[in-house]
Enzyme design. Structure first.
Site, PDB file in Angstrom:
ATOM      1  N   CYS A  92       0.881  -1.221   0.012  1.00  0.00           N
ATOM      2  CA  CYS A  92      -0.024  -0.148  -0.117  1.00  0.00           C
ATOM      3  C   CYS A  92       0.925   1.289  -0.114  1.00  0.00           C
ATOM      4  O   CYS A  92       0.590   2.010  -0.570  1.00  0.00           O
ATOM      5  CB  CYS A  92      -0.901   0.054   1.164  1.00  0.00           C
TER       6      CYS A  92
HETATM    7  N1  NDP Z   1      -5.288  -3.655   4.893  1.00  0.00           N
HETATM    8  C1  NDP Z   1      -4.471  -3.161   3.786  1.00  0.00           C
HETATM    9  O1  NDP Z   1      -4.787  -2.072   3.595  1.00  0.00           O
HETATM   10  C2  NDP Z   1      -3.502  -4.067   3.000  1.00  0.00           C
HETATM   11  C3  NDP Z   1      -3.080  -5.199   3.115  1.00  0.00           C
HETATM   12  N2  NDP Z   1      -2.135  -5.718   2.381  1.00  0.00           N
HETATM   13  C4  NDP Z   1      -2.007  -7.202   2.593  1.00  0.00           C
HETATM   14  O2  NDP Z   1      -2.939  -8.078   2.183  1.00  0.00           O
HETATM   15  C5  NDP Z   1      -2.914  -9.382   3.031  1.00  0.00           C
HETATM   16  C6  NDP Z   1      -4.280  -9.326   3.885  1.00  0.00           C
HETATM   17  O3  NDP Z   1      -4.236  -8.315   4.631  1.00  0.00           O
HETATM   18  P1  NDP Z   1      -5.694  -7.995   5.232  1.00  0.00           P
HETATM   19  O4  NDP Z   1      -6.834  -7.940   4.627  1.00  0.00           O
HETATM   20  O5  NDP Z   1      -5.265  -6.371   5.679  1.00  0.00           O
HETATM   21  O6  NDP Z   1      -5.699  -8.733   6.651  1.00  0.00           O
HETATM   22  P2  NDP Z   1      -6.865  -9.355   7.642  1.00  0.00           P
HETATM   23  O7  NDP Z   1      -6.047  -9.624   9.068  1.00  0.00           O
HETATM   24  O8  NDP Z   1      -8.028  -8.170   7.659  1.00  0.00           O
HETATM   25  O9  NDP Z   1      -7.094 -10.663   6.836  1.00  0.00           O
HETATM   26  C7  NDP Z   1      -6.282 -11.746   6.980  1.00  0.00           C
HETATM   27  C8  NDP Z   1      -7.188 -12.802   6.022  1.00  0.00           C
HETATM   28  O10 NDP Z   1      -6.171 -13.937   6.088  1.00  0.00           O
HETATM   29  C9  NDP Z   1      -7.108 -15.162   6.507  1.00  0.00           C
HETATM   30  N3  NDP Z   1      -6.000 -15.983   7.030  1.00  0.00           N
HETATM   31  C10 NDP Z   1      -5.252 -15.776   8.040  1.00  0.00           C
HETATM   32  N4  NDP Z   1      -4.372 -16.917   8.145  1.00  0.00           N
HETATM   33  C11 NDP Z   1      -4.886 -17.749   7.251  1.00  0.00           C
HETATM   34  C12 NDP Z   1      -4.473 -19.291   6.844  1.00  0.00           C
HETATM   35  N5  NDP Z   1      -3.563 -19.764   7.510  1.00  0.00           N
HETATM   36  N6  NDP Z   1      -5.255 -19.968   6.012  1.00  0.00           N
HETATM   37  C13 NDP Z   1      -6.393 -19.205   5.390  1.00  0.00           C
HETATM   38  N7  NDP Z   1      -6.560 -17.900   5.656  1.00  0.00           N
HETATM   39  C14 NDP Z   1      -5.913 -17.344   6.660  1.00  0.00           C
HETATM   40  C15 NDP Z   1      -8.071 -14.541   7.591  1.00  0.00           C
HETATM   41  O11 NDP Z   1      -9.036 -15.741   7.423  1.00  0.00           O
HETATM   42  P3  NDP Z   1     -10.084 -16.037   8.699  1.00  0.00           P
HETATM   43  O12 NDP Z   1     -10.733 -14.578   9.164  1.00  0.00           O
HETATM   44  O13 NDP Z   1     -10.907 -16.864   8.066  1.00  0.00           O
HETATM   45  O14 NDP Z   1      -9.135 -16.437   9.656  1.00  0.00           O
HETATM   46  C16 NDP Z   1      -8.436 -13.432   7.070  1.00  0.00           C
HETATM   47  O15 NDP Z   1      -9.407 -13.559   5.879  1.00  0.00           O
HETATM   48  C17 NDP Z   1      -1.510  -8.936   3.989  1.00  0.00           C
HETATM   49  O16 NDP Z   1      -0.626  -9.643   3.430  1.00  0.00           O
HETATM   50  C18 NDP Z   1      -1.448  -7.345   3.912  1.00  0.00           C
HETATM   51  O17 NDP Z   1      -0.180  -7.133   4.637  1.00  0.00           O
HETATM   52  C19 NDP Z   1      -1.695  -5.125   1.294  1.00  0.00           C
HETATM   53  C20 NDP Z   1      -1.957  -3.929   0.977  1.00  0.00           C
HETATM   54  C21 NDP Z   1      -2.746  -3.390   2.030  1.00  0.00           C
HETATM   55  C1  X2W Z   2      -1.378   0.165   9.342  1.00  0.00           C
HETATM   56  C2  X2W Z   2      -0.347  -0.818   9.273  1.00  0.00           C
HETATM   57  O1  X2W Z   2       0.333  -1.522  10.046  1.00  0.00           O
HETATM   58  N1  X2W Z   2      -0.158  -1.139   7.902  1.00  0.00           N
HETATM   59  C3  X2W Z   2       0.903  -2.031   7.517  1.00  0.00           C
HETATM   60  C4  X2W Z   2       0.683  -2.343   6.352  1.00  0.00           C
HETATM   61  C5  X2W Z   2       1.623  -3.246   5.641  1.00  0.00           C
HETATM   62  C6  X2W Z   2       0.929  -4.102   4.410  1.00  0.00           C
HETATM   63  O2  X2W Z   2      -0.169  -4.210   4.026  1.00  0.00           O
HETATM   64  O3  X2W Z   2       1.984  -4.862   3.937  1.00  0.00           O
HETATM   65  P1  X2W Z   2       2.103  -6.072   2.927  1.00  0.00           P
HETATM   66  O4  X2W Z   2       1.204  -5.423   1.976  1.00  0.00           O
HETATM   67  O5  X2W Z   2       3.445  -5.935   2.515  1.00  0.00           O
HETATM   68  O6  X2W Z   2       1.725  -7.101   3.487  1.00  0.00           O
HETATM   69  C7  X2W Z   2       2.415  -1.870   7.775  1.00  0.00           C
HETATM   70  O7  X2W Z   2       2.670  -0.478   7.800  1.00  0.00           O
HETATM   71  O8  X2W Z   2       2.861  -2.619   8.282  1.00  0.00           O
END
Ligand code: NDP
Ligand code: X2W
Length: 324
Positions: A131
């Site tokens: 992000c």
């Molecule tokens: N949030 C953001 O703004 C951004 C996030 N990302 C990246 O995207 C990815 C997801 O982030 P985010 O959506 O924020 O995270 P969340 O914590 O909101 O969601 C994580 C998801 O992963 C699932 N999960 C976790 N462990 C497992 C597993 N062992 N097997 C299957 N499913 C699993 C969870 O499922 P359940 O609930 O069913 O356990 C949940 O649906 C991360 O790598 C993050 O760094 C990238 C850019 C921006």
């Molecule tokens: C607020 C907050 O904690 N943000 C996360 C976003 C990181 C992330 O989404 O990292 P990947 O997409 O590389 O998994 C951080 O800065 O570490």
């Protein structure tokens, strides 16, 4: 013809936003939802507002060895949890990884779609950018490509909404800790530094050795503003003109004269970039705004999926942002 799509990590913030976008996509049909602790629940139980056609879809326990017939899989798993599992998915299934495990990894295209779309088209493994990289690199790319700034001493001061930490994030991001609070984190060693440095080097041909990224958590749900301090003798007008030229045929990047605001991008795949420069002070300030869940995650992922499926990249992504 509909393209059969799955989302693993659908209960999370990134996966949930992918669900919202795919539910409204004219060519994608969501046929598979997966997760861990949410397995067994219907989408309606998790997302009471989900469109009627998807209410009864049941979240499956994630198992990459037993997937239904799929054309595209969106993986939105915690960084560190996708590399091994996605390696087991058939090559017939195209994958967009929203997490951080495959950025600049062998065999995976780096999905900075507004800058290198041709290198993403028709690939079957695409790593979505992080992000902060999406916000920062979109603003920096025209300056680096036109040698208007030095690549070696860029300072990124970035602010993010709390959803950037994910639903499964640590409890320190609860309302009481986050409301009316502002906190820097990840100093000197933020996880996105290597990815940003590599891309700066790719764009400029020079070293990004002096790169600094300091992230701040601000009490808003969504949005990233990256304010980036660079050395260079360009004027504001030269920076703006370079960016307008660089993004002339790119639908999702808006080059604006006023400093951009996070709300302009909320709920969209847009990025806003703007510049202020003072040649006398050898100073260029670049600004980039995205929705961390839009261009920062799921919006960018859908754009990448469109590219790998041979669809117009804007398909399903043309809705206006949410305002106010
Ligand atoms: N949030 C953001 O703004 C951004 C996030 N990302 C990246 O995207 C990815 C997801 O982030 P985010 O959506 O924020 O995270 P969340 O914590 O909101 O969601 C994580 C998801 O992963 C699932 N999960 C976790 N462990 C497992 C597993 N062992 N097997 C299957 N499913 C699993 C969870 O499922 P359940 O609930 O069913 O356990 C949940 O649906 C991360 O790598 C993050 O760094 C990238 C850019 C921006
Ligand atoms: C607020 C907050 O904690 N943000 C996360 C976003 C990181 C992330 O989404 O990292 P990947 O997409 O590389 O998994 C951080 O800065 O570490």
């Amino acid at each position: 013809m509909s393209i059969r799509v799955g989302i693993v990590g659908i209960s999370g913030f990134g996966g949930g936003e992918a669900l919202r976008l795919i539910a409204n996509h004219p060519s994608f049909e969501l046929v598979y939802a997966a997760g861990d602790s949410s397995a067994g629940s219907r989408l309606m139980d998790r997302f009471p507002g989900v469109p009627a056609k998807l209410t009864e879809l049941v979240i499956q326990k994630w198992n990459p060895d037993s997937l239904p017939e799929l054309d595209v899989l969106f993986a939105s798993l915690p960084t560190g949890a996708s590399a091994d599992a996605l390696a087991r998915v058939s090559e017939r299934v195209k994958i967009v990884d929203i997490g951080g495990d495959h950025r600049y990894a062998d065999g995976w295209a780096y999905g900075l779609a507004d800058i290198w779309p041709a290198q993403i088209e028709r690939q079957n493994r695409v790593a979505n950018p992080g992000c902060f990289p999406a916000a920062s690199l979109t603003a920096l790319a025209p300056l680096l490509a036109n040698k208007l700034i030095q690549p070696g001493n860029i300072v990124i001061d970035a602010k993010t909404g709390i959803s950037g930490a994910g639903r499964g994030g640590e409890s320190k991001f609860g309302y009481a800790e986050s409301n009316e609070n502002l906190a820097p984190y990840g100093l000197l060693e933020h996880v996105h530094l290597p990815e940003i440095a590599k891309t700066i080097e790719r764009l400029s041909g020079g070293s990004a050795a002096g790169l600094v990224l300091t992230a701040h958590l601000v009490p808003m749900t969504r949005g990233i503003l990256a304010t980036i301090y660079c050395r260079g003798h360009a004027t504001t007008g030269q920076c703006v003109e370079a960016a307008r030229d660089f993004y002339a045929r790119r639908g999702f990047v808006r080059v604006v004269d006023a400093p951009p605001q996070t709300k302009w991008a909320t709920g969209s795949n847009l990025a806003f970039v703007s510049y202020a420069a003072d040649p006398k002070r050898n100073l260029v300030i670049a600004m980039g705004v995205v929705d961390n869940l839009g261009k920062g995650a799921a919006g960018h992922a859908v754009q990448n999926a469109n590219l790998i499926c041979g669809l117009p990249e804007t398909t399903g992504l043309e809705g206006a942002p949410i305002w106010p």
